[in-house]
Design a protein around this motif. Sequence first.
Motif, PDB file in Angstrom:
ATOM      1  N   GLY A  36     -52.497   5.751   7.793  1.00 31.04           N
ATOM      2  CA  GLY A  36     -52.633   5.398   9.209  1.00 31.04           C
ATOM      3  C   GLY A  36     -52.575   3.902   9.438  1.00 31.04           C
ATOM      4  O   GLY A  36     -51.927   3.425  10.381  1.00 31.04           O
ATOM      5  N   LEU A  70     -52.063   5.047  17.040  1.00 31.86           N
ATOM      6  CA  LEU A  70     -52.742   6.128  16.338  1.00 31.86           C
ATOM      7  C   LEU A  70     -53.693   6.858  17.292  1.00 31.86           C
ATOM      8  O   LEU A  70     -54.014   6.359  18.381  1.00 31.86           O
ATOM      9  CB  LEU A  70     -53.515   5.584  15.136  1.00 31.86           C
ATOM     10  CG  LEU A  70     -52.703   4.794  14.109  1.00 31.86           C
ATOM     11  CD1 LEU A  70     -53.611   4.295  12.991  1.00 31.86           C
ATOM     12  CD2 LEU A  70     -51.567   5.618  13.549  1.00 31.86           C
ATOM     13  N   ALA A 118     -50.409   9.780  13.808  1.00 34.33           N
ATOM     14  CA  ALA A 118     -49.581   8.893  14.630  1.00 34.33           C
ATOM     15  C   ALA A 118     -49.128   9.606  15.898  1.00 34.33           C
ATOM     16  O   ALA A 118     -48.893  10.822  15.897  1.00 34.33           O
ATOM     17  CB  ALA A 118     -48.356   8.430  13.836  1.00 34.33           C
TER      18      ALA A 118
END
Length: 514
Positions: free
Chosen positions: A63, A73, A151
């Motif tokens: 991430g 995110l 995402a």
Amino acid sequence: MTHVTEHRLVRGGRYTALATACVRGGVAAGLGLGALAVLVIAGWISSPYPDSGPGGALHLAAGLWLLAHGVDLVRTDTLSGLPAPLGIVPMLLAVLPVWLVHRAARDTLDTAGGRDRRPPSASGAVGAVAGGYLLVAAAVVVYGESGPLPAEPLSAGLWLPAVVVGAAGAGVWTAFGRPLPEQRQAAAALRAAGLGLVTLLGGGAVVAAVSLAWHAGEAQTAYAGLTGEWSGRAAVLLLVLALLPNMAVWGAAYGLGPGFTLGTGAFATPLGLVGDPAAPPFPLLAALPDDGRGGWVHWAAAAVPLAAVLLQGGRVGRSARTWTARDTALTALGAAWGCGAVVAVLSAAAGGPLGTARLSAFGPVWWQTGAATVLWGACVGVPVALGVRAWGRRVPRPKRPKPLPVPAEVRAEASAEARGVAAAPTGPEPGPVPAAGLVPPPATSAPDGPQGEKARPDTAPAGKAAVAGRPGLGDEPPYDTYDTYDPYGDSVFEPYDYLPAAWEPGAPPAPPAD
């Protein structure tokens, strides 16, 4: 047959170069992801109370790697249970992935050009490197969907290709020697925009650093209150370092005028802080201005964009001494637009949502900051460029030469001569000076005649006495003065009597004797 074989070899070499470039892009993506994963795993190992296992640490690394490319995110493990967006990019994290893509594209052309095979074209190198990198990025996006920080699909499809292709294009541009456009105005606009951008960001960093130093006590309190473990403090310190470039962009936006948002309905500008800020406790956020109207200390931040546009316009003006005023103004305006576009992109990366509701807007607003940059360049940079151009085209006045200093010896000799002339006895008043600067011969003394008249000068003896009486110490006067001056006072004087004798024809030779 030989020509066909060589053509196939060249094509095969080109395809091999493209495949190698694709592999280079994938390796660059793996190196960036691996470096970040090692850092996250080290923090997880050193933590006394880890919240998850190695899988959670790897998902966190994936991430963060996507966040470094500008991808938004979504946090799923919130206190309310509702997913919250996370869109602020720690800009220092983006340095490593961008540099790796840049180096991969640059080395593709440099390595292929040094071998026997034909190197790929510029577009081929960019496409191959970006393609290999994006293949790995797509796998990371799929892997991160099962983690705590998946995402956002739209952001991943927009920012990932833009960042990767831009970095690869910069690498190809570096491989070709960083050429600028052939048009002089375009090249000057790019140089001026780069100078203004560097000055603006540097000044923003200074403004933010001064404000943080002014609120050092509050920043230290916020830092100590986040965690009590040394591993947690090390993680917070690393996050602070990663957000330092964001801090510079925030300072530049503050000096430009629009400032930045601190939650929905809260704005911080040099004129003051408006609304109720929703800033979480974080060391860097302790540098925010206090409530109330801004004073001269806050207004001094406007010196940052002023210095940037002065340097930007001055750079254009120095390059435009031989251009017209219209071309100079258009070049300065183009530099302002270029700098504004880059500032807008950086503002979009430095700001973004931190959550929902009031935290959905946090940081500089990209379109306001970009528009303010263009406005500063148009209102201040264009007149400065025209003024510098006019100053460079001025014609300086010729300076009068200063008299050379006279030595003391010369002044002493001149004063001595002046005293000698003043002490000499005065004689009879001199007569008129003859024409052409010639001095008449002195009169010869002779007894007076019966009528008391002086002897005429034509009665003077001829020969050496006559020659000695000529002016100029025995030298012949110039030939152009014989028709105006008679040295002997004879009205029948003819200058042709003094022509060389060799000019007269000689007597004919005598006939031979019988």
